[in-house]
Design a protein around this motif. Structure first.
Motif, PDB file in Angstrom:
ATOM      1  N   UNK A   1       4.184  -7.382  -0.733  1.00  0.00           N
ATOM      2  CA  UNK A   1       4.804  -8.308   0.223  1.00  0.00           C
ATOM      3  C   UNK A   1       4.044  -8.337   1.543  1.00  0.00           C
ATOM      4  N   UNK A   2       3.619  -7.182   2.021  1.00  0.00           N
ATOM      5  CA  UNK A   2       2.900  -7.138   3.289  1.00  0.00           C
ATOM      6  C   UNK A   2       1.475  -7.645   3.192  1.00  0.00           C
TER       7      UNK A   2
ATOM      8  N   UNK B   1      -7.630  -9.518  14.732  1.00  0.00           N
ATOM      9  CA  UNK B   1      -6.808  -9.873  13.587  1.00  0.00           C
ATOM     10  C   UNK B   1      -6.006  -8.654  13.173  1.00  0.00           C
ATOM     11  N   UNK B   2      -4.690  -8.795  13.077  1.00  0.00           N
ATOM     12  CA  UNK B   2      -3.808  -7.661  12.806  1.00  0.00           C
ATOM     13  C   UNK B   2      -2.980  -7.943  11.563  1.00  0.00           C
ATOM     14  N   UNK B   3      -2.962  -6.977  10.631  1.00  0.00           N
ATOM     15  CA  UNK B   3      -2.137  -7.151   9.441  1.00  0.00           C
ATOM     16  C   UNK B   3      -2.860  -6.700   8.195  1.00  0.00           C
ATOM     17  N   UNK B   4      -2.160  -6.839   7.067  1.00  0.00           N
ATOM     18  CA  UNK B   4      -2.811  -6.379   5.851  1.00  0.00           C
ATOM     19  C   UNK B   4      -3.153  -4.907   5.964  1.00  0.00           C
ATOM     20  N   UNK B   5      -3.861  -4.363   5.084  1.00  0.00           N
ATOM     21  CA  UNK B   5      -4.313  -5.023   3.857  1.00  0.00           C
ATOM     22  C   UNK B   5      -3.184  -4.902   2.831  1.00  0.00           C
ATOM     23  N   UNK B   6      -3.430  -4.258   1.689  1.00  0.00           N
ATOM     24  CA  UNK B   6      -2.335  -4.132   0.729  1.00  0.00           C
ATOM     25  C   UNK B   6      -1.249  -3.214   1.287  1.00  0.00           C
ATOM     26  N   UNK B   7      -0.027  -3.673   1.229  1.00  0.00           N
ATOM     27  CA  UNK B   7       1.133  -2.823   1.517  1.00  0.00           C
ATOM     28  C   UNK B   7       2.395  -3.582   1.136  1.00  0.00           C
ATOM     29  N   UNK B   8       3.421  -2.837   0.804  1.00  0.00           N
ATOM     30  CA  UNK B   8       4.642  -3.428   0.263  1.00  0.00           C
ATOM     31  C   UNK B   8       5.863  -2.779   0.909  1.00  0.00           C
TER      32      UNK B   8
END
Length: 314
Positions: free
Chosen positions: A266-267, A173-180
């Motif tokens: 947003x991310x 699983x790729x993505x997150x965590x908090x980022x904008x």
């Protein structure tokens, strides 16, 4: 039917900005440890759940979910080049199984996989072609987004199919965590940017470089406590990782777009890829999960988290 899972934040800024030697060494050492575990496990099939950042998927036809029957690296950030090693027949079987399980998934014979896919394959598997890999796109950037509830349904459908395999399977699983990051949004940008969001694939080298320079500048500003991006949210990140650890899919499915945007930026919407990956793992039975690393890294615009999991007793 052995299965392992690794979920990890991605950030192309790893090769462009340093958060300091100690922090960077800890991140890279953890990735190296996880990569060694992947080598020892030697998966026969990798299924990568990942988002896109308007590099391969655009508003000219934006699916909620898409399985790559054939796929190649989009080439963004110079991470990975050429085709992925997608086992076409297995990918088609997966498409058929998910559709038969009443989850409407798109499929592509020409998927462009951006760094959301290629970076974890490079860091965890050694290259984008080391193992047979099926990319599963989960829209986390182009509103309107699939609900987190539907992301659980996607993962469960994929997991039910994979649970019947005798192969050694690795779920990523790729993505997150908090980022904008400075991702443009349809409806709030000038016409020329809207046109990019609709059909901006295969940009010129100059256009890609200018876009990437804006992201680097955003990370540098965030590290100085400046700029318009939301600060990273370590509390939110840790709450999410605890929900994944204990398998609280009711809480994960209930996450709303508005709450994610408020708390994770947003991310943060990319957390759908982790949700789908963990939901797939849950179809193999109760699992044991642990947090392998976490640190909010402003320079990389990422709450950098890594988790691993496998069925209890495996």
């Amino acid at each position: 039917m052995p299965v392992k899972l690794i979920c990890a934040s991605h950030t192309p800024l790893m090769d462009f900005c340093s958060p300091g030697a100690e922090v960077e060494r800890a991140v890279r050492d953890t990735f190296a440890t996880l990569a060694a575990e992947v080598r020892d496990y030697h998966p026969e099939l990798v299924v990568v759940f990942g988002p896109d950042h308007f590099n391969g998927f655009f508003y000219d036809l934006m699916p909620s979910f898409c399985i790559g029957v054939r796929a190649a690296a989009a080439g963004d950030w110079d991470i990975g080049h050429g085709p992925l090693a997608v086992p076409e027949a297995q990918a088609l079987d997966l498409v058929k199984a998910v559709l038969a399980d009443d989850v409407d998934v798109a499929y592509s014979y020409r998927m462009q996989a951006d760094h959301g896919f290629t970076q974890p394959l490079e860091l965890l598997c050694g290259s984008i072609t080391r193992y047979p890999a099926i990319p599963v796109f989960v829209n986390g950037a182009a509103k309107p987004l699939p609900s987190c509830r539907r992301s659980v349904a996607l993962g469960r459908a994929i997991g039910r199919h994979l649970a019947g395999s005798q192969q050694r399977i690795l779920l990523i699983g790729s993505g997150g965590l908090s980022h904008d990051p400075p991702t443009p949004q349809m409806g709030s940008v000038p016409p020329e940017v809207e046109e990019f969001l609709i059909g901006g694939r295969n940009p010129t080298p100059e256009a890609r470089q200018a876009r990437q320079a804006r992201v680097v500048a955003t990370g540098q500003a965030l590290a100085r406590g400046e700029g318009a991006s939301l600060p990273l949210n370590a509390d939110w990140d840790k709450q999410l990782m605890e929900a994944f650890r204990i398998g609280d899919f009711d809480a994960l499915a209930a996450l709303s777009d508005e709450a994610i945007l408020r708390d994770g930026g947003r991310g943060g919407q990319e957390i759908r890829a982790w949700i789908a990956a963990f939901a797939a793992l849950a179809e193999f039975g109760p699992y044991h999960a642990e947090v392998r690393y976490y640190h909010p890294i402003q320079e990389w615009i990422a709450g950098m988290g890594m988790m691993s999991a496998q069925p209890v007793g495996q």
